[in-house]
Design an enzyme around this catalytic site. Structure first.
Site, PDB file in Angstrom:
ATOM      1  N   GLN A 170      33.027  36.791  31.546  1.00  0.00           N
ATOM      2  CA  GLN A 170      33.331  35.865  30.452  1.00  0.00           C
ATOM      3  C   GLN A 170      32.056  35.244  29.891  1.00  0.00           C
ATOM      4  OE1 GLN A 170      36.297  33.163  31.957  1.00  0.00           O
ATOM      5  NE2 GLN A 170      37.888  34.718  31.956  1.00  0.00           N
ATOM      6  N   ASP A 316      39.837  38.858  41.294  1.00  0.00           N
ATOM      7  CA  ASP A 316      41.214  38.453  41.000  1.00  0.00           C
ATOM      8  C   ASP A 316      42.222  39.012  41.997  1.00  0.00           C
ATOM      9  OD1 ASP A 316      40.571  36.873  38.842  1.00  0.00           O
ATOM     10  OD2 ASP A 316      40.815  38.471  37.375  1.00  0.00           O
TER      11      ASP A 316
END
Length: 429
Positions: A170, A316
């Site tokens: 990100q 994740d």
């Protein structure tokens, strides 16, 4: 807050599953389509809450977007065609939306205000806002731009060479997107290579991106040209059924069209190291985002150590890897995973707390956790804390536990896998 009750699965999970579209790729396809010139058609889009937030934000900036289930058409405005939003841009629960969109907003000359839900308000934005400010964007927010709401007025950026303290796709993506209209060559260097969906998709949209080791560079002044995007299934969503197939007795699952981007397949490497029984059959050789069909069946797992360069490739998936470890022989150590603390919840604390309620032997460390296998799980009332990945992990745990398991705040799974509970039910028949 809706709750779900999960009953133990006695006859295993069996059948075929088409995994919903990759969340990371769906976000980027909409964003890049919006700033490209021409019409982009996206197939396999994930219509989860997070990706719908991205659509609504870009509609607010004047982009014509039509979404019909998993197909989306975006009529691009070009990098200079976005309009100043009249309302606050609301990203909901989506960290990807706010961080990547900040990079795009940093190179637009208008004013915008961006906010999200209560979870977003706790997530650190300075890792993105600092480099964007260094490039010349005017950004403010609570605690000097650390937390939302953020106000952004962009334009007239200068390229930077940025060394990121964290391996975060990100952060990298926000800087590269800002660099598209910056003067000079923008470079981002990371401690480990993070997921590279942005680089792959920018190239598909006609942008020249250079990669040298852990550094990615692009020159300002490049335009994006619309292209059609086929989104593969999300390996992070597949992970729950991969682990379910491996740990629930009498199971055999075929997962179709799973994205196999090498920066994301840490879960596959871990299952292999744990001695899971599975096969991978590639299906779209040569595509910019590779995919495969994966068949997995009940396996005798062994404990392993997980740390270092692999962590960004499975960050994740750690909640469900921890569940797998409770059913493995021996001890599993997960380390170097500080990033878990700044996800939708502090995933070190939430994973340890909720699996402990189900009878697992697991302890938190500063940068991960230690799991002692093999544990017999017992049903209990547990909570997702509004975190989709915790909710799905607990549902798989509930299939294995003795007695019923009730998950509070279970609707959180809709963020990335709206049909998760229906799929789970279908596979138990």
């Amino acid at each position: 807050m809706k709750e779900r009750t999960i009953q133990p699965v006695n006859n295993g999970l069996n059948g075929n599953i088409t995994i919903p579209g990759d969340k990371s790729i769906s976000h980027r396809a909409v964003m890049f389509g919006a700033i490209a010139e021409g019409k982009t058609t996206i197939k396999g889009f994930l219509p989860g809450a997070d990706c719908l937030s991205t659509i609504s934000c870009f509609k607010e900036m004047g982009v014509d977007i039509v979404q019909n289930g998993d197909e989306v058409t975006v009529v691009g405005k070009g990098l200079e065609g976005l309009q100043e939003p009249k309302a606050v841009l609301d990203v909901g629960n989506s960290g990807t939306t706010i961080r990547l969109m900040s990079g795009i907003l940093a190179n637009t000359p208008f004013f915008s205000c961006v906010q999200g839900d209560a979870s977003i308000a706790k997530r650190p934005m300075k890792r993105v806002t600092n480099p964007l400010k260094q490039m010349g964007a005017n950004i403010d927010g609570r605690e000097e731009g650390t937390f939302t709401p953020l106000t952004i007025r962009g334009g007239d950026l200068k390229a930077i060479e940025y060394t990121s303290p964290v391996a975060s796709a990100q952060v990298k993506s926000a800087i590269l997107l800002a660099g598209l209209r910056a003067e000079g060559v923008t470079a981002v260097t990371e401690p480990h290579i993070s997921r590279d969906h942005t680089e792959r998709m920018l190239e598909a949209f006609g942008v020249k991106v250079t990669r040298e080791g852990k550094t990615v560079k692009l020159a300002g002044g490049q335009k994006l040209t619309a292209t059609d995007v086929q989104v593969p299934g999300d390996v992070s969503s597949a992970a729950f059924f991969l682990v379910a197939g491996a740990i629930i007795p009498n199971s055999k699952l075929v997962l179709q069209n799973v994205g196999m981007n090498p920066t994301r397949t840490g879960i596959i490497d871990v299952l292999e190291k744990m001695d899971a029984t599975f096969t991978v059959e590639p299906i779209n050789e040569g595509a910019s985002e590779p995919a495969a069909n994966i068949t997995i069946e009940t396996s005798s797992l062994k404990g392993i150590e997980i740390g270092g360069d692999i962590i960004p490739r499975l960050i994740d998936e750690i909640p469900v890897i921890a569940l797998a470890a409770t059913q493995a022989e021996g001890i599993t150590v997960i380390k170097d995973a500080h990033e878990l603390k700044v996800k939708e919840t502090n995933r070190i604390d939430t994973v340890v707390a909720e699996l402990t309620k189900l009878g697992a032997r697991i302890e938190a460390t500063d940068d991960g956790m230690i799991i002692y296998g093999k544990s017999a799980l017992k049903g209990n009332t547990v909570n997702s804390y509004g975190d989709h990945r915790i909710g799905m992990m607990l549902a798989i745990a509930g299939c294995l536990a003795e007695g019923k398991t009730t998950i509070e705040d279970a609707e959180a799974v809709g963020v990335s896998y709206p049909t998760f509970f229906e799929e789970l039910q279908r596979l138990t028949k």
